[in-house]
Structure formats: structure tokens, C-alpha cells
Enzyme design. Structure first.
Site, PDB file in Angstrom:
ATOM      1  N   VAL A   1       0.862  -1.181   0.000  1.00 18.73           N
ATOM      2  CA  VAL A   1       0.000   0.000   0.000  1.00 18.73           C
ATOM      3  C   VAL A   1       0.898   1.231   0.000  1.00 18.73           C
ATOM      4  O   VAL A   1       1.813   1.340   0.828  1.00 18.73           O
ATOM      5  CB  VAL A   1      -0.946   0.020   1.215  1.00 18.73           C
ATOM      6  CG1 VAL A   1      -1.824   1.263   1.185  1.00 18.73           C
ATOM      7  CG2 VAL A   1      -1.821  -1.230   1.239  1.00 18.73           C
TER       8      VAL A   1
ATOM      9  N   LYS B   1      -3.368   0.658  -3.487  1.00 21.16           N
ATOM     10  CA  LYS B   1      -3.067  -0.735  -3.148  1.00 21.16           C
ATOM     11  C   LYS B   1      -2.573  -1.461  -4.382  1.00 21.16           C
ATOM     12  O   LYS B   1      -3.240  -1.491  -5.420  1.00 21.16           O
ATOM     13  CB  LYS B   1      -4.312  -1.427  -2.587  1.00 21.16           C
ATOM     14  CG  LYS B   1      -4.047  -2.837  -2.097  1.00 21.16           C
ATOM     15  CD  LYS B   1      -5.270  -3.400  -1.398  1.00 21.16           C
ATOM     16  CE  LYS B   1      -5.004  -4.802  -0.843  1.00 21.16           C
ATOM     17  NZ  LYS B   1      -6.181  -5.344  -0.137  1.00 21.16           N
TER      18      LYS B   1
ATOM     19  N   ASP C   1     -13.028 -11.684   6.118  1.00 19.99           N
ATOM     20  CA  ASP C   1     -11.661 -11.619   6.638  1.00 19.99           C
ATOM     21  C   ASP C   1     -11.548 -10.523   7.695  1.00 19.99           C
ATOM     22  O   ASP C   1     -10.607  -9.724   7.688  1.00 19.99           O
ATOM     23  CB  ASP C   1     -10.666 -11.376   5.510  1.00 19.99           C
ATOM     24  CG  ASP C   1      -9.223 -11.691   5.927  1.00 19.99           C
ATOM     25  OD1 ASP C   1      -9.040 -12.434   6.906  1.00 19.99           O
ATOM     26  OD2 ASP C   1      -8.290 -11.191   5.278  1.00 19.99           O
TER      27      ASP C   1
END
Length: 512
Positions: A27, A42, A141
Site C-alpha cells: 500500500v 493498493k 476476513d
């Protein structure tokens, strides 16, 4: 397509430096040239030895992240601004730049957090997940590394493996989608993932924050999977409503887990122990996430962030004027010969550092986000110019470098240099303050810094001349015009900084 030779992506995003990286990506902080704002970019990095099929899977995963997050509009979710497609099919995601740190980084430093702070974080995460679930998006996640803390805000990021209703699932044999320690039992068993799976991961993350250890752990991924599927986590030592919420979410059967409304009630009870739950008083009222100021200083406590560009550029203007005043103002002991003429007579090459200094300052004009760098270079430019001139001056005299008696040009340069350093210090102080979370410690640090900075700015010339083996004759009766403005600058500096960093003084001023 990637960063070009000038460090620009897609002709629009200028690279400002690496924020962080892992095994599969990085990033970057970047400047959006079109909209004049800082963003995060990103980049997906897939090892060269990875097969084309797997490479396409990872590219599709990142495409999924862009589409998932772009559908969401919530203060607790990192905003996606743009997606850039590379020539190799690799997507780059441009998103909101969060100036803070992750919950994972905070826990690495503090090990555990008080239950009230964990509850505050949990409420904010719950709100963000509820917004995603309402759009048919399951994160899949949720973990401390994907929870970002910025002042009052708690943000959820990295929807890279999110499942969208109606999308084809991206998976393949042997690929683990998710972080093992925070995966739900249904994820471990390869079953359907639902919003209840995110709530399990939320509880696992909060458990790690308040207990200082993960609810399920082991020496390998397999051992962790077995623990998640078959064992109960150790009872939370925090007790009370927070422990009840954690136990209620860390149930193997998704249908038996607490609902978001029940979790919200329990977390609110942690923050307001005497408050009745929503079940006691009727329909729930809209929830506002509480402040998490102890995690990171709120923006309101760190003024001048929005004025950093103006402060940095003002420092550069004063520094440029100080250089001009010094070069054009003759010294009393050189028969009215200004330094610029003295340098050019010795060798035209000696003017090159002054030219380079102006070029550097022009470059710094476009780097207002680097106040510390500007401060260092401004001091180096001013000090280096004086040292160079002293060395040439000594060459024209016998007996070495003399004691300098300031003249008008020299005095003006001194005062302008002090102003330049003061503006540069003022621009850099918000970054210094942002590193300290406890208000009392932050105030003590700033009080000490302001005193030291003011002294350095006012007497910056003195150590330069002492370093050169010269000295300054400040005891002369003719130095009143120099001492007076320096003393006035010192008083203005102390008064201005006290006003800037005292919320009480600012509030009183606004009230009147």
C-alpha cells in the site's frame, strides 16, 4: 501499467512513499494530481513463479475487493475512489488514505485494551459490518489487521475476499481464503459463509484485544482449524456484558449466535453500566459510535492539520527572502561588498549552492506533506550559505575568520530565517502531537518542544558561526535594531503557540 519513471500511476497518482507491505501486496501513499488530495494506492504483488491460473485468481480477488467496497458508503468503511487496470491485467485500487494505525499494530504495542475501548471499537465495527451486510456483502476476513484507527474513527478495510450475492465464488483447491485464527467454523469446514461468520470474526478480534491472546491458536494452520472446529475458547477474563457478547458470538452453530441487536445492547452496557438494554425500554434508538480518543488523538485535539500546506509554503517564502537579504546585504568589514559579489569574484562556481538552494526550495513547494523534511532542508540551506560565505571571507583576510559585527542585511536575514524556522516548526508539530495518545503527555511534550523550537529559531545563526570558528559581536551599541525584533518574535511565538495548543484559550476566544 505501474509507476512510471516520474513515480506517477495512470498519469494521475504521484507516489509519495510506501505505507506498508506484505507477502502479496503493498500500500502506497500517493497524491491525486487532478483533485489535489492524498490517497492510498493498493498494489497486488504476485510472485513471478506463480502459475497463470493462480495469478488470474488473485487478480479476480482484487477486482472483487474494488467492486465490493465501492458499493458501500459508510463512515466506518474505507472508501474506494478509483480502480486502475494495468497492462498485465493487474488491478490497482485507489482508496481513502487513513492517517492512523491498525488495531493489530496497537495490540502489538499495548498487548491488551480496557473493556470500554474494546466495546467502543466493537460497536463501530458492528455498524460497518451491518452496513455491508445490508448490501449483501460479507467481508470474510475480519481481523485486527483490517481494523484501522484514526482519531475518533474506526474503519474496516480490505474487502479482498468479500462475497457478494450473485457473484461467482473465487476459490480453488488448496487455497485458504481468510486468516486462520479469526475464521469461523463454517469457513474452516468449507460451508456457506453468512453475516454470522463476520460476527464470529468480530468476536475473535475483540477477544484478542481484551484478553491479549487469540481465542484459538496452534503451532500450524491445521491445529488452529481443529481448535476452531472442535474446542471452546478459554472463558474471557474480562467478565460482564463484554464476556457475554464474546461467548454469545463464538458459538459453533451460526444459528445460535447472538444477533447484531443483542450484541449492540451488550456492548452499550459495557460503556453505560447503569443503562437499561433495548429489550427493557422498547425499540432501539439509533446508535452513535462512542469516541475512541484514547486509541489515537482526535483531530480536534491536533489543530493546524488543514493549514499545513500554507505553513510549509510560508516557511519556504521566508527562507527564500532570508537568502536574498543575506546575499545582497554588505557586511560592515568588507567595504560594502555584498556576499553575492564576494562569492562571484572568488569563483562563479561558488554561486552554484545558492542556485541549488532555490531549486530545492521550489521542489519543496510541492511537498507540503513533508514538514519535517522542509524544516531540515531550510536549516541546512540557511546554515550552509553562511558557512560558505564565511570561508570565502576568511580567504580574503589574514588572521583567519573574524568576529562578525551584524549589519542591516545580515540582521534582516537573521530575522527572516527565524520566521522561516518558526513556520516550519509550526507545520511539523501536528505530526509530533499525533504520535502521543495520552492528552497530558501530549501537552507536556508540546510545551517542551515549543520552548526548544523557539530558542532554536531565534538563535539559529549563533551555532553556525561557532561551528565555523567565528563569532558574532552582539554587544555592540548598534545592535538594538536586531535584539528588539528577536525579542518580539520570541514573545509572539510563545503567545501564538499557547493559543494554538490550548483548547481552553481557543474556546474562550470563540465565545467572546
Amino acid at each position: 501499467m505501474g509507476w512510471d519513471g516520474d513515480g506517477v500511476l495512470a498519469g494521475r497518482y504521484r507516489n509519495l512513499g510506501l505505507i506498508g507491505q506484505g507477502g502479496m501486496g503493498a500500500v502506497w501513499r500517493a497524491h491525486d494530481i487532478d483533485l489535489d488530495r492524498e490517497v492510498a494506492v493498493k498494489e497486488l504483488r504476485v510472485p513471478a513463479q506463480v502459475a497463470d491460473q493462480e495469478r488470474r485468481v488473485w487478480y479476480a480477488r482484487m477486482e472483487r475487493e474494488a467492486r465490493a467496497a465501492a458499493r458501500l458508503r459508510h463512515t466506518g468503511i474505507v472508501t474506494i475512489y478509483d480502480r486502475v487496470m494495468g497492462d498485465d491485467g493487474r488491478p490497482w485500487i485507489v482508496m481513502e488514505l487513513v492517517r492512523g494505525r491498525s488495531l493489530d499494530q496497537l495490540l502489538a504495542e499495548r498487548k491488551t485494551l480496557p473493556p470500554s475501548q474494546v466495546a467502543a471499537i466493537g460497536l463501530a465495527m458492528l455498524d460497518a459490518l451491518s452496513a455491508a451486510h445490508a448490501q449483501g456483502i460479507v467481508h470474510r476476513d475480519v481481523k485486527p489487521a483490517n481494523v484501522l484507527l484514526e482519531g475518533d474513527r474506526v474503519l474496516l478495510t480490505d474487502f479482498g475476499i468479500a462475497a457478494l450475492e450473485g457473484d461467482v465464488t473465487i476459490t480453488r483447491s488448496g487455497m485458504v481464503l481468510g486468516t486462520p485464527a479469526y475464521m469461523s467454523p463454517e469457513q474452516v469446514e468449507g460451508k456457506s459463509v453468512t453475516p454470522a461468520s463476520d460476527l464470529w470474526s468480530l468476536a475473535a478480534s475483540l477477544y484478542a484485544a481484551v484478553e491479549g491472546r487469540r481465542p484459538f491458536d496452534g503451532p500450524s494452520h491445521g491445529a488452529v482449524f481443529v481448535a476452531i472446529a472442535t474446542r471452546r475458547p478459554p472463558a474471557p477474563r474480562c467478565g460482564g456484558p463484554l464476556a457475554e457478547a464474546l461467548n454469545g458470538l463464538l458459538r459453533k452453530d451460526p444459528d445460535e449466535r447472538l444477533s447484531p441487536a443483542q450484541v449492540r445492547d451488550l456492548l452499550n452496557a459495557v460503556l453505560h453500566p447503569t443503562a437499561e438494554t433495548a429489550a427493557d425500554v422498547g425499540p432501539p434508538v439509533p446508535h452513535r459510535p462512542p469516541r475512541t480518543a484514547l486509541l489515537h488523538p482526535p483531530t480536534s485535539d491536533i489543530p493546524l492539520r488543514r493549514h499545513r500546506t500554507a505553513l510549509v509554503r510560508a516557511a519556504l517564502l521566508w527562507a527564500a527572502l532570508a537568502v536574498v537579504a543575506f546575499l545582497a546585504g554588505p557586511w560592515k568589514d568588507t567595504k560594502t561588498t555584498p556576499p553575492i559579489e564576494l562569492l562571484s569574484e572568488e569563483s562563479i562556481i561558488l554561486l552554484l549552492p545558492a542556485v541549488v538552494a532555490f531549486i530545492v526550495m521550489c521542489g519543496l513547494w510541492f511537498l507540503p506533506h513533508r514538514p519535517a523534511l522542509v524544516l531540515i532542508l531550510v536549516f541546512a540551506i540557511l546554515g550552509g550559505l553562511h558557512l560558505e560565505t564565511l570561508s570565502v571571507y576568511a580567504h580574503h583576510r589574514s588572521g583567519g575568520i573574524p568576529v562578525i559585527e551584524p549589519n542591516v542585511g545580515f540582521e534582516i536575514s537573521w530575522v527572516l530565517g527565524a520566521l522561516a524556522l518558526m513556520f516550519a516548526f509550526t507545520a511539523a508539530n501536528p505530526s509530533l502531537a499525533g504520535r502521543v495518545a495520552v492528552p497530558s503527555a501530549r501537552h507536556a511534550l508540546l510545551a517542551m518542544a515549543v520552548l526548544v523550537e523557539g530558542l532554536v529559531a531565534l538563535v539559529w545563526v549563533v551555532p553556525v558561526y561557532e561551528l565555523a570558528g567565528s563569532g558574532l559581536d552582539l554587544d555592540s551599541d548598534h545592535n538594538g535594531p536586531l535584539i528588539a525584533p528577536l525579542m518580539l518574535l520570541g514573545l509572539i511565538w510563545l503567545g501564538t503557540q499557547a493559543f494554538i495548543w490550548s483548547s481552553r484559550l481557543r474556546a474562550e476566544f470563540s465565545r467572546r
